[in-house]
Design a protein around this motif. Structure first.
Motif, PDB file in Angstrom:
ATOM      1  N   GLU A 189       6.899 -18.640  44.361  1.00  0.00           N
ATOM      2  CA  GLU A 189       6.510 -19.638  45.344  1.00  0.00           C
ATOM      3  C   GLU A 189       5.064 -19.423  45.772  1.00  0.00           C
ATOM      4  N   THR A 190       4.690 -18.166  45.984  1.00  0.00           N
ATOM      5  CA  THR A 190       3.332 -17.862  46.417  1.00  0.00           C
ATOM      6  C   THR A 190       2.371 -17.789  45.243  1.00  0.00           C
ATOM      7  N   GLN A 191       2.869 -17.375  44.087  1.00  0.00           N
ATOM      8  CA  GLN A 191       1.984 -17.218  42.945  1.00  0.00           C
ATOM      9  C   GLN A 191       1.513 -18.553  42.405  1.00  0.00           C
ATOM     10  N   ALA A 192       2.336 -19.576  42.505  1.00  0.00           N
ATOM     11  CA  ALA A 192       1.973 -20.869  41.932  1.00  0.00           C
ATOM     12  C   ALA A 192       0.691 -21.411  42.547  1.00  0.00           C
ATOM     13  N   SER A 193       0.447 -21.061  43.813  1.00  0.00           N
ATOM     14  CA  SER A 193      -0.736 -21.572  44.486  1.00  0.00           C
ATOM     15  C   SER A 193      -2.022 -20.936  43.972  1.00  0.00           C
ATOM     16  N   THR A 194      -1.930 -19.856  43.200  1.00  0.00           N
ATOM     17  CA  THR A 194      -3.123 -19.193  42.687  1.00  0.00           C
ATOM     18  C   THR A 194      -3.663 -19.874  41.438  1.00  0.00           C
ATOM     19  N   VAL A 195      -2.893 -20.806  40.865  1.00  0.00           N
ATOM     20  CA  VAL A 195      -3.322 -21.484  39.650  1.00  0.00           C
ATOM     21  C   VAL A 195      -3.834 -22.866  40.006  1.00  0.00           C
ATOM     22  N   PRO A 196      -5.087 -23.173  39.718  1.00  0.00           N
ATOM     23  CA  PRO A 196      -5.620 -24.493  40.047  1.00  0.00           C
ATOM     24  C   PRO A 196      -4.891 -25.586  39.288  1.00  0.00           C
ATOM     25  N   ALA A 197      -4.662 -26.720  39.950  1.00  0.00           N
ATOM     26  CA  ALA A 197      -3.990 -27.838  39.304  1.00  0.00           C
ATOM     27  C   ALA A 197      -4.860 -28.388  38.186  1.00  0.00           C
ATOM     28  N   SER A 198      -4.200 -28.975  37.211  1.00  0.00           N
ATOM     29  CA  SER A 198      -4.927 -29.565  36.086  1.00  0.00           C
ATOM     30  C   SER A 198      -5.818 -30.699  36.571  1.00  0.00           C
ATOM     31  N   GLU A 199      -6.970 -30.837  35.949  1.00  0.00           N
ATOM     32  CA  GLU A 199      -7.867 -31.912  36.323  1.00  0.00           C
ATOM     33  C   GLU A 199      -7.264 -33.276  35.988  1.00  0.00           C
ATOM     34  N   THR A 200      -6.384 -33.303  35.004  1.00  0.00           N
ATOM     35  CA  THR A 200      -5.700 -34.534  34.642  1.00  0.00           C
ATOM     36  C   THR A 200      -4.359 -34.580  35.346  1.00  0.00           C
ATOM     37  N   PHE A 201      -4.121 -35.619  36.110  1.00  0.00           N
ATOM     38  CA  PHE A 201      -2.887 -35.735  36.869  1.00  0.00           C
ATOM     39  C   PHE A 201      -1.701 -35.779  35.917  1.00  0.00           C
ATOM     40  N   ASP A 202      -0.744 -34.874  36.106  1.00  0.00           N
ATOM     41  CA  ASP A 202       0.407 -34.757  35.223  1.00  0.00           C
ATOM     42  C   ASP A 202       1.495 -35.729  35.682  1.00  0.00           C
ATOM     43  N   THR A 203       1.432 -36.960  35.218  1.00  0.00           N
ATOM     44  CA  THR A 203       2.400 -37.970  35.653  1.00  0.00           C
ATOM     45  C   THR A 203       3.809 -37.668  35.173  1.00  0.00           C
ATOM     46  N   ARG A 204       3.962 -36.829  34.149  1.00  0.00           N
ATOM     47  CA  ARG A 204       5.287 -36.518  33.625  1.00  0.00           C
ATOM     48  C   ARG A 204       6.110 -35.708  34.609  1.00  0.00           C
ATOM     49  N   ARG A 205       5.443 -35.047  35.583  1.00  0.00           N
ATOM     50  CA  ARG A 205       6.175 -34.227  36.541  1.00  0.00           C
ATOM     51  C   ARG A 205       6.811 -35.074  37.631  1.00  0.00           C
ATOM     52  N   PHE A 206       6.446 -36.343  37.723  1.00  0.00           N
ATOM     53  CA  PHE A 206       6.855 -37.142  38.855  1.00  0.00           C
ATOM     54  C   PHE A 206       7.771 -38.277  38.421  1.00  0.00           C
ATOM     55  N   GLY A 207       8.929 -38.331  39.077  1.00  0.00           N
ATOM     56  CA  GLY A 207       9.911 -39.346  38.764  1.00  0.00           C
ATOM     57  C   GLY A 207      10.991 -38.808  37.847  1.00  0.00           C
ATOM     58  N   GLY A 208      12.239 -39.245  38.087  1.00  0.00           N
ATOM     59  CA  GLY A 208      13.344 -38.885  37.217  1.00  0.00           C
ATOM     60  C   GLY A 208      13.737 -37.428  37.281  1.00  0.00           C
ATOM     61  N   VAL A 209      14.284 -36.953  36.158  1.00  0.00           N
ATOM     62  CA  VAL A 209      14.815 -35.593  36.083  1.00  0.00           C
ATOM     63  C   VAL A 209      13.729 -34.554  36.302  1.00  0.00           C
ATOM     64  N   ARG A 210      12.563 -34.776  35.705  1.00  0.00           N
ATOM     65  CA  ARG A 210      11.487 -33.784  35.824  1.00  0.00           C
ATOM     66  C   ARG A 210      11.042 -33.607  37.275  1.00  0.00           C
ATOM     67  N   GLN A 211      11.068 -34.690  38.051  1.00  0.00           N
ATOM     68  CA  GLN A 211      10.724 -34.593  39.461  1.00  0.00           C
ATOM     69  C   GLN A 211      11.725 -33.716  40.203  1.00  0.00           C
ATOM     70  N   LYS A 212      13.032 -33.902  39.890  1.00  0.00           N
ATOM     71  CA  LYS A 212      14.053 -33.079  40.531  1.00  0.00           C
ATOM     72  C   LYS A 212      13.888 -31.613  40.175  1.00  0.00           C
ATOM     73  N   LEU A 213      13.619 -31.323  38.912  1.00  0.00           N
ATOM     74  CA  LEU A 213      13.419 -29.941  38.489  1.00  0.00           C
ATOM     75  C   LEU A 213      12.245 -29.316  39.217  1.00  0.00           C
ATOM     76  N   SER A 214      11.184 -30.082  39.421  1.00  0.00           N
ATOM     77  CA  SER A 214      10.023 -29.588  40.157  1.00  0.00           C
ATOM     78  C   SER A 214      10.364 -29.374  41.624  1.00  0.00           C
ATOM     79  N   ASP A 215      11.082 -30.351  42.211  1.00  0.00           N
ATOM     80  CA  ASP A 215      11.465 -30.234  43.622  1.00  0.00           C
ATOM     81  C   ASP A 215      12.319 -28.995  43.862  1.00  0.00           C
ATOM     82  N   TRP A 216      13.161 -28.647  42.898  1.00  0.00           N
ATOM     83  CA  TRP A 216      14.073 -27.513  43.046  1.00  0.00           C
ATOM     84  C   TRP A 216      13.457 -26.200  42.541  1.00  0.00           C
TER      85      TRP A 216
END
Length: 288
Positions: free
Chosen positions: A37-64
């Motif tokens: 949870e804390t380590q993820a914040s040390t990695v800068p987000a991709s410059e290209t917005f990852d639309t695949r992470r948002f919506g549907g099953v992948r969004q739930k997996l990310s939320d959880w």
């Protein structure tokens, strides 16, 4: 010693659950914080917005905060063994909301989180529990110890990079034992690396100690080992260190090494072949 022989059911269970504990915790099953949870914040987000992470099953997996992965562990065949095995480790874990974590080992619920203090309740399956006499020729005649369910609680306090914790776990079934652990961890972020180290002490009651380290008259006759009464007290000290590399926003590589030192009636048990218990682990994980 063969590293390619089929794994016993106990070793498979231990490997799976240990892998989960490594993903969920900085150093050991007793640690309270979800390190990723804390380590993820040390990695800068991709410059290209990852639309695949948002919506549907992948969004739930990310939320959880779902994590999946695999690795290998090199560790003693049983606690006190002088033989080692290389064990594959599959793993999966998820966090629901801010307080609930679920994995094959069970359920953890944070019931208090205030000013650095945390308290968690947990229930599930005994982590690394049970032992079969077929695990080693040295155990023949001692009989099997079934794994059981576990209920427990843990309190911790975070102070900057330091975390101090204490936990109590009761096994229901199997050894019917009670385990307590106290320890401390320290971690430091450096670019995409997280360096961690810690130490802990584990205490056990009569039921746990006699089940895993005691030898009754009947067991002595069958196994040839001398009789041994193992009473409650300090069972072992452990020191561990790990390096975690956040390769990308999703991929995590973690290496961990540690050594345990059996003490008291555990150390003097005829079941124990070596009271120094080193181990090492390497895991590759993917966080949605």
């Amino acid at each position: 010693m063969s590293l390619t022989k089929p794994l016993s059911s106990r070793h498979r269970r231990f490997a799976i659950m240990t892998g989960l504990a490594v993903v969920a915790c900085p150093l050991s099953p007793a640690a309270a914080a979800d390190v990723y949870e804390t380590q993820a914040s040390t990695v800068p987000a991709s410059e290209t917005f990852d639309t695949r992470r948002f919506g549907g099953v992948r969004q739930k997996l990310s939320d959880w905060n779902v994590m999946v992965g695999a690795g290998v562990m090199y560790a003693p065949k049983f606690e006190g063994s002088d033989e080692f095995e290389l064990v594959p480790i599959p793993m999966i874990s998820a966090t629901l909301g801010d307080r609930v974590t679920i994995d094959p080992g069970g359920l953890n619920v944070d019931v208090l989180d205030s000013n650095g203090f945390k308290m968690a309740l947990k229930g599930g399956f005994e982590l690394g529990g049970g032992r079969k006499e077929s695990d080693s020729s040295h155990l023949r005649g001692l009989g099997n110890i079934d794994a059981g369910a576990v209920v427990g609680t843990q309190i911790s306090y975070e102070m900057g990079p330091m975390e101090f914790y204490a936990s109590v776990d009761k096994t229901i079934g199997g050894s019917e034992g009670l385990l307590g652990q106290v320890g401390a961890n320290v971690s430091h972020n450096y670019n995409r690396f997280i360096l961690s180290a810690g130490a802990s002490a584990t205490f056990a009651d009569d039921n746990h100690m006699q089940s895993y380290f005691g030898v009754t008259a009947a067991q002595s006759a069958r196994s040839g080992l001398r009789r041994h009464e193992a009473g409650a007290g300090l069972k072992r000290f452990d020191v561990e260190a790990s390096v975690t590399y956040m390769a990308t926003e999703h991929w995590v590589v973690r290496g961990q090494a540690g050594v345990g030192f059996l003490t008291g009636d555990a150390k003097s048990s005829p079941i124990v072949q070596d009271d120094v218990q080193p181990s090492a682990m390497l895991i590759l994980g993917y966080r949605f």
